[in-house]
Motif scaffolding. Structure first.
Motif, PDB file in Angstrom:
ATOM      1  N   ASP A 129      34.598  26.678  11.914  1.00 39.12           N
ATOM      2  CA  ASP A 129      35.486  25.972  12.841  1.00 39.12           C
ATOM      3  C   ASP A 129      34.734  24.885  13.597  1.00 39.12           C
ATOM      4  OD1 ASP A 129      37.668  27.505  12.103  1.00 39.12           O
ATOM      5  OD2 ASP A 129      37.547  28.840  13.844  1.00 39.12           O
ATOM      6  N   ALA A 130      33.538  25.189  14.090  1.00 37.21           N
ATOM      7  CA  ALA A 130      32.762  24.217  14.862  1.00 37.21           C
ATOM      8  C   ALA A 130      32.390  23.006  14.009  1.00 37.21           C
ATOM      9  CB  ALA A 130      31.510  24.874  15.433  1.00 37.21           C
ATOM     10  N   LEU A 131      31.951  23.247  12.773  1.00 34.20           N
ATOM     11  CA  LEU A 131      31.590  22.141  11.884  1.00 34.20           C
ATOM     12  C   LEU A 131      32.819  21.302  11.526  1.00 34.20           C
ATOM     13  CD1 LEU A 131      29.087  24.011   9.554  1.00 34.20           C
ATOM     14  CD2 LEU A 131      28.526  22.193  11.193  1.00 34.20           C
ATOM     15  N   ARG A 132      33.912  21.967  11.244  1.00 35.06           N
ATOM     16  CA  ARG A 132      35.153  21.270  10.908  1.00 35.06           C
ATOM     17  C   ARG A 132      35.627  20.425  12.081  1.00 35.06           C
ATOM     18  NH1 ARG A 132      39.991  22.699  12.179  1.00 35.06           N
ATOM     19  NH2 ARG A 132      39.393  24.841  12.623  1.00 35.06           N
ATOM     20  N   MET A 133      35.638  21.000  13.284  1.00 32.10           N
ATOM     21  CA  MET A 133      36.090  20.263  14.457  1.00 32.10           C
ATOM     22  C   MET A 133      35.181  19.079  14.758  1.00 32.10           C
ATOM     23  SD  MET A 133      37.668  23.134  17.050  1.00 32.10           S
ATOM     24  CE  MET A 133      36.171  24.074  17.160  1.00 32.10           C
ATOM     25  N   ALA A 134      33.884  19.250  14.572  1.00 30.12           N
ATOM     26  CA  ALA A 134      32.952  18.138  14.790  1.00 30.12           C
ATOM     27  C   ALA A 134      33.272  16.997  13.828  1.00 30.12           C
ATOM     28  CB  ALA A 134      31.511  18.615  14.620  1.00 30.12           C
ATOM     29  N   ALA A 135      33.430  17.311  12.555  1.00 26.40           N
ATOM     30  CA  ALA A 135      33.727  16.275  11.562  1.00 26.40           C
ATOM     31  C   ALA A 135      35.066  15.606  11.853  1.00 26.40           C
ATOM     32  CB  ALA A 135      33.724  16.868  10.157  1.00 26.40           C
ATOM     33  N   ILE A 162      34.252  19.966   3.117  1.00 25.99           N
ATOM     34  CA  ILE A 162      34.398  18.616   2.559  1.00 25.99           C
ATOM     35  C   ILE A 162      35.807  18.098   2.824  1.00 25.99           C
ATOM     36  CG2 ILE A 162      34.526  17.325   0.382  1.00 25.99           C
ATOM     37  CD1 ILE A 162      32.129  19.141  -0.559  1.00 25.99           C
ATOM     38  N   ASP A 163      36.782  18.973   2.724  1.00 19.94           N
ATOM     39  CA  ASP A 163      38.174  18.594   2.997  1.00 19.94           C
ATOM     40  C   ASP A 163      38.357  18.111   4.435  1.00 19.94           C
ATOM     41  OD1 ASP A 163      38.964  19.166   0.408  1.00 19.94           O
ATOM     42  OD2 ASP A 163      39.706  21.171   0.901  1.00 19.94           O
ATOM     43  N   GLU A 173      25.577  14.040  -3.854  1.00 20.29           N
ATOM     44  CA  GLU A 173      26.640  14.434  -2.945  1.00 20.29           C
ATOM     45  C   GLU A 173      27.625  15.348  -3.668  1.00 20.29           C
ATOM     46  OE1 GLU A 173      29.526  12.739   0.561  1.00 20.29           O
ATOM     47  OE2 GLU A 173      28.362  11.322  -0.640  1.00 20.29           O
ATOM     48  N   LEU A 174      27.987  16.397  -3.004  1.00 18.09           N
ATOM     49  CA  LEU A 174      28.972  17.342  -3.529  1.00 18.09           C
ATOM     50  C   LEU A 174      30.332  16.892  -3.007  1.00 18.09           C
ATOM     51  CD1 LEU A 174      29.164  19.949  -5.171  1.00 18.09           C
ATOM     52  CD2 LEU A 174      28.853  21.217  -3.053  1.00 18.09           C
ATOM     53  N   THR A 175      31.090  16.242  -3.841  1.00 19.02           N
ATOM     54  CA  THR A 175      32.379  15.674  -3.439  1.00 19.02           C
ATOM     55  C   THR A 175      33.524  16.575  -3.884  1.00 19.02           C
ATOM     56  OG1 THR A 175      32.574  14.446  -5.501  1.00 19.02           O
ATOM     57  CG2 THR A 175      31.463  13.330  -3.655  1.00 19.02           C
ATOM     58  N   ALA A 176      34.706  16.293  -3.358  1.00 21.00           N
ATOM     59  CA  ALA A 176      35.903  17.034  -3.762  1.00 21.00           C
ATOM     60  C   ALA A 176      36.152  16.849  -5.261  1.00 21.00           C
ATOM     61  CB  ALA A 176      37.104  16.576  -2.949  1.00 21.00           C
TER      62      ALA A 176
END
Length: 185
Positions: A52-58, A89-90, A158-161
Motif C-alpha cells: 500500500d505504501a509503495l503504491r500510494m507513493a507512486a 507496476i500497474d 525493466e520489468l514492464t506490464a
C-alpha cells in the motif's frame, strides 16, 4: 575539530521483538518520501502495508523504483516477487531485474536518507530473522547510494506490464502458486 559526525540510527528486529522495527522503518521512509524511493533487494515479498505504501507513493507522483535479481536462488521467492512487482507496476512503480549476476544489496534510498543492512523486503526479515539496518540521515551518502543505484540500472532490464503479459502460462502459474505460499516463505 575536523571530525564530522554522521547521523545514523541502527534498527534491529527479530522474533524476540514485540514491535516490527525493520518493517516500520521501511514504512516510515516510504511515507516521508517527497521525490523518490529506490529499493534494491534480492527477495521482494512485501506485506499489504508495504504494498500500500509503495503504491500510494507512486500514485502520488513519487519516483518509486525496485531492483531485484534476474536470476533466482530460490524459485518460489523469485516468482512470488514477480507477482508483487506486477501489482505495483500497474500503480506506476518501475521494477528492474539486475542482469549482471545476483544482486544481494539490501538498500532503500528515499530523498536524502538511506538505509543499508541485512533485512530483505519479506516477512522472514520482518518477523522471523534477526536483522539490523543502519539508517543514514545524510544527503551526501543518500546521493552516493542513489548514484550507485543509477549505475546498476545500466545492467538492468525493466520489468514492464507488456513483458509480464508475454510470459508463458507455465510461468504465470508459477507466479500465482508462489504468491499463495509467499507468507510462508
Amino acid at each position: 575539530s575536523s571530525e564530522e559526525w554522521l547521523p545514523i540510527q541502527v534498527v534491529s528486529g527479530g522474533p524476540d521483538t514485540y514491535w516490527n522495527p525493520i518493517k516500520e522503518s521501511y514504512l516510515k521512509l516510504i511515507t516521508l518520501a517527497t521525490e523518490s524511493v529506490y529499493i534494491q533487494t534480492p527477495y521482494f515479498i512485501p506485506d499489504e502495508s508495504i504494498l500500500d505504501a509503495l503504491r500510494m507513493a507512486a500514485l502520488s507522483g513519487i519516483d518509486v523504483r525496485i531492483m531485484m535479481p534476474a536470476k533466482p536462488d530460490h524459485w518460489f521467492v523469485y516468482w512470488a516477487g514477480y507477482s508483487y512487482a506486477e501489482q505495483l507496476i500497474d500503480a506506476g512503480v518501475r521494477v528492474y531485474t539486475y542482469d549482471s549476476g545476483f544482486i544481494h544489496a539490501k538498500t532503500i534510498v528515499v530523498d536524502g536518507t538511506a538505509s543499508v543492512g541485512s533485512a530483505n523486503w519479506d516477512v522472514r526479515s520482518y518477523r522471523l530473522n534477526f536483522e539490523t539496518n543502519a539508517i543514514m540521515y545524510d544527503t551526501r551518502i543518500a546521493r552516493r547510494l542513489r548514484d550507485e543505484y543509477k549505475k546498476d540500472l545500466e545492467v538492468c532490464s525493466e520489468l514492464t506490464a507488456e513483458r509480464l503479459a508475454s510470459l508463458p502460462k507455465k510461468i504465470r502459474l508459477k507466479m500465482s502458486v508462489s504468491r499463495i505460499f509467499s507468507p510462508l516463505l
